[in-house]
Design an enzyme around this catalytic site. Structure first.
Site, mmCIF file in Angstrom:
data_model
loop_
_atom_site.group_PDB
_atom_site.id
_atom_site.type_symbol
_atom_site.label_atom_id
_atom_site.label_comp_id
_atom_site.label_asym_id
_atom_site.label_seq_id
_atom_site.Cartn_x
_atom_site.Cartn_y
_atom_site.Cartn_z
ATOM 1 N N ASP A 181 0.818 -1.223 0.000
ATOM 2 C CA ASP A 181 0.000 0.000 0.000
ATOM 3 C C ASP A 181 0.848 1.266 0.000
ATOM 4 O O ASP A 181 1.922 1.302 0.591
ATOM 5 C CB ASP A 181 -0.905 0.031 1.235
ATOM 6 C CG ASP A 181 -1.848 -1.167 1.289
ATOM 7 O OD1 ASP A 181 -1.360 -2.261 1.587
ATOM 8 O OD2 ASP A 181 -3.047 -0.996 1.039
ATOM 9 N N ARG A 182 0.336 2.296 -0.631
ATOM 10 C CA ARG A 182 1.035 3.581 -0.619
ATOM 11 C C ARG A 182 0.846 4.277 0.720
ATOM 12 O O ARG A 182 1.807 4.644 1.381
ATOM 13 C CB ARG A 182 0.532 4.486 -1.760
ATOM 14 C CG ARG A 182 1.314 5.803 -1.852
ATOM 15 C CD ARG A 182 0.661 6.773 -2.822
ATOM 16 N NE ARG A 182 -0.581 7.305 -2.318
ATOM 17 C CZ ARG A 182 -0.683 8.320 -1.450
ATOM 18 N NH1 ARG A 182 0.411 8.903 -0.965
ATOM 19 N NH2 ARG A 182 -1.860 8.754 -1.071
#
Length: 333
Positions: A203-204
């Protein structure tokens, strides 16, 4: 989320409301490797696991005396000059006379490795008949006073297992997706992005830890990046034989912080007990179905039904929120 089939729950306790991912540090993801170990960043010293061990000198033996017994006084004196001045007779290397005795060449290699850490050796072909000779040269790049890139790589990979071609390391990143982090690293080490591989993207908006492998990249250069990188750290380096491939992980471990929770302590305790005892249904989330007004699963369904015309219509029909050029093109279709 009934539109994508999320309708059932294991717990009979009413749900609670709260904020998730309010800060990127509220969402912590640690990769779980194939051997079921949780990937953690614990060492940023640059120490390299699996690298060849340093040769240990024989106790009580003088290196120059030992070398003199192998190559004679004159050559030993030239080697001493090379050690002290990083060059001899204007050159940074000494090529010995051709030597057909492999055991003797090995003894010279071993002596240099054990007693002269500033020097290294290899074999070269000399003369018109291309006979084998030992070459002794400085590990030090005279312009910078440190081992050059080629020498460092050789020292790492040469003595390791025969098929060891990769450096594996732990990548820790904050508020960046995996592809962006790897792109930044590849630019800074001046190599192609394809040099690096990983088992999955993380995930960012999160703090994540995962394994990454790199094909014959200088590990000293990698760890040196920590001084310049922002929101990225590299550590726990090791030499390995195979690159990481997509999907080559056991899973991910999540640590999630919920904020502004609107529920009583009793409700929260009941939900936690249910989660511990019964678990939960691991649904595919909304991000797996696309983010546009035409969900990707509807296109996939028509492809499975082999209704190619309908699938093409869904791909090319107008969508909300698109750029004007795309909208015009779709309307003309």
């Amino acid at each position: 989320e009934s539109s994508i089939g999320i309708t059932e729950y294991i717990s009979e306790t009413p749900g609670i409301k709260g904020s998730m991912k309010y800060r990127f540090s509220d969402f912590i993801v640690r990769e779980v490797a194939m051997d079921k170990t949780v990937v953690c960043l614990t060492d940023m010293s640059g120490k390299l696991e699996g690298a060849p061990a340093q040769e240990v000198a024989e106790e009580g033996v003088d290196g120059f005396e030992k070398l003199e017994s192998l190559v004679g006084k004159e050559v030993a004196a030239r080697v001493k000059t090379l050690v002290e001045q990083d060059e001899v007779d204007g050159a940074a290397e000494i090529v010995l006379e051709a030597d057909a005795d492999k055991a003797h060449r090995t003894a010279v290699h071993t002596c240099i490795k054990q007693h002269f850490p500033k020097l290294t050796t290899d074999t070269v072909k000399v003369g018109s008949d291309q006979k084998t000779a030992v070459r002794i040269f400085s590990k030090v790049d005279n312009s910078k006073g440190r081992p050059n890139k080629r020498q460092r790589r050789e020292a790492i990979f040469q003595g390791a297992k025969r098929d060891a071609k990769f450096i594996k390391f732990v990548l820790y990143k904050e508020n960046l997706d995996t592809m962006a982090a790897v792109s930044i690293i590849s630019k800074m080490v001046k190599t192609k992005g394809g040099t690096f591989s990983y088992a999955g993207t993380k995930d960012r908006r999160a703090c994540t830890t995962q394994l990454v492998s790199a094909h014959r990249v200088d590990p000293f250069v990698l760890t040196d990046l920590n001084k310049r990188l922002r929101n990225i750290c590299i550590g726990n380096l090791s030499v390995c034989e195979q690159t990481l491939k997509l999907g080559q992980l056991y899973g991910n471990r999540f640590q999630i912080i919920l904020r502004d929770v609107q529920a009583s302590e009793g409700s929260i305790e009941a939900l936690c007990n249910s989660l511990k005892e019964k678990g939960f249904i691991n649904y595919f989330g909304k991000q797996r179905f696309g983010t546009s007004s035409i969900p990707t699963y509807s296109i996939g369904r028509e492809i499975l039904h082999e209704d190619w015309e309908k699938a093409a219509d869904l791909i090319l029909c107008p969508r909300d929120g698109e750029k004007e050029e795309s909208k015009t093109a779709r309307e003309k279709f």
